[in-house]
Every structure is written in C-alpha cells, then in structure tokens.
Design a protein around this motif. Structure first.
Motif, PDB file in Angstrom:
ATOM      1  N   GLU A 108     -11.841 -32.192  -9.775  1.00 11.10           N
ATOM      2  CA  GLU A 108     -11.065 -32.337  -8.536  1.00 11.10           C
ATOM      3  C   GLU A 108     -10.626 -30.972  -8.016  1.00 11.10           C
ATOM      4  N   TRP A 109     -10.222 -30.078  -8.903  1.00 13.38           N
ATOM      5  CA  TRP A 109      -9.882 -28.713  -8.486  1.00 13.38           C
ATOM      6  C   TRP A 109     -11.106 -28.021  -7.888  1.00 13.38           C
ATOM      7  N   GLU A 113      -5.884 -36.557  -5.027  1.00 11.12           N
ATOM      8  CA  GLU A 113      -6.542 -36.891  -6.288  1.00 11.12           C
ATOM      9  C   GLU A 113      -6.082 -35.963  -7.419  1.00 11.12           C
ATOM     10  N   ILE A 114      -5.842 -34.697  -7.093  1.00 13.88           N
ATOM     11  CA  ILE A 114      -5.328 -33.758  -8.091  1.00 13.88           C
ATOM     12  C   ILE A 114      -3.920 -34.170  -8.518  1.00 13.88           C
ATOM     13  N   GLU A 169      -8.582 -34.645  -1.565  1.00 19.81           N
ATOM     14  CA  GLU A 169      -8.793 -34.082  -2.899  1.00 19.81           C
ATOM     15  C   GLU A 169      -7.468 -33.653  -3.529  1.00 19.81           C
ATOM     16  N   ASP A 182      -7.896 -32.817 -14.133  1.00 16.54           N
ATOM     17  CA  ASP A 182      -9.309 -33.071 -13.833  1.00 16.54           C
ATOM     18  C   ASP A 182      -9.912 -31.848 -13.139  1.00 16.54           C
ATOM     19  N   ASP A 239     -13.620 -29.447  -6.448  1.00 15.04           N
ATOM     20  CA  ASP A 239     -13.904 -30.025  -5.127  1.00 15.04           C
ATOM     21  C   ASP A 239     -13.186 -29.255  -4.029  1.00 15.04           C
TER      22      ASP A 239
END
Length: 103
Positions: free
Chosen positions: A47-48, A37-38, A34, A44, A50
């Motif tokens: 994503e944070w 992805e951040i 994750e 986003d 998550d």
C-alpha cells in the motif's frame, strides 16, 4: 539508488495502460484511497508502494523526465536533511521549522 530504466519502463507502461494526459484529479483521488488503505493496515508495504507509484505517475504526467524525477528526489531529500524538524504527537504531522521565506 533510483534507476532511470525503471522509471522509463513505468512511464511507458502507464502511458500505454492509462493513456496520455495529466490525470491530476484522478491520481489525487487514487492516492487518497491508498492512504485510507494504509490507515487500515499501516504495515502493508504494498500500500505504501502504491502511493509512491502514483506519485511517480503524477510527476511524469506533469512533464518531468525520469532523470528530472530522480534528481528532484535527491535534491529534496538533501534539503530535508538540512532542515530542523518539530516533533509533535505520533498522530500529528512532523513539519520542518519555517523561516520568513516559507522554506
């Protein structure tokens, strides 16, 4: 403010969906994914979130109740409010000053 009902629902869903156990290594690997992805899309919000959800999952799996998790969040942030922080470059961690006790 954090809601105990939300955390209890999260715990029940997680236990039912993923089973029992600490799952520490799997959660850490998932958090690392994750975080990548951040880095790719830092605006986003999902994503944070998550990362937050995975951290909550790790906390209850380590044996903490919703109330203990909420109280720890409040206590830790109160500690952070009192600390002195050393700003570094934008791409470096901002950490608090440390005394001899490592606080």
């Amino acid at each position: 403010m954090w809601d105990r009902t939300y955390l209890q629902r999260h715990i029940e869903w997680s236990r039912e969906t993923f089973g029992e156990g600490r799952r520490t290594e799997g959660l850490c690997k998932h958090i690392a994914k994750e975080l990548d992805e951040i880095r790719q899309n830092p605006t986003d919000l999902m994503e944070w979130v998550d990362v937050i959800i995975l951290a909550i999952d790790g906390a209850w799996r380590a044996g903490y109740t919703p109330v203990e998790i909420i109280n720890a969040l409040i206590k830790k942030q109160a500690i952070n409010f009192e600390r002195k922080w050393v700003r570094r470059g934008e791409n470096e961690p901002t950490e608090h000053e440390r005394d001899g006790a490592g606080v």
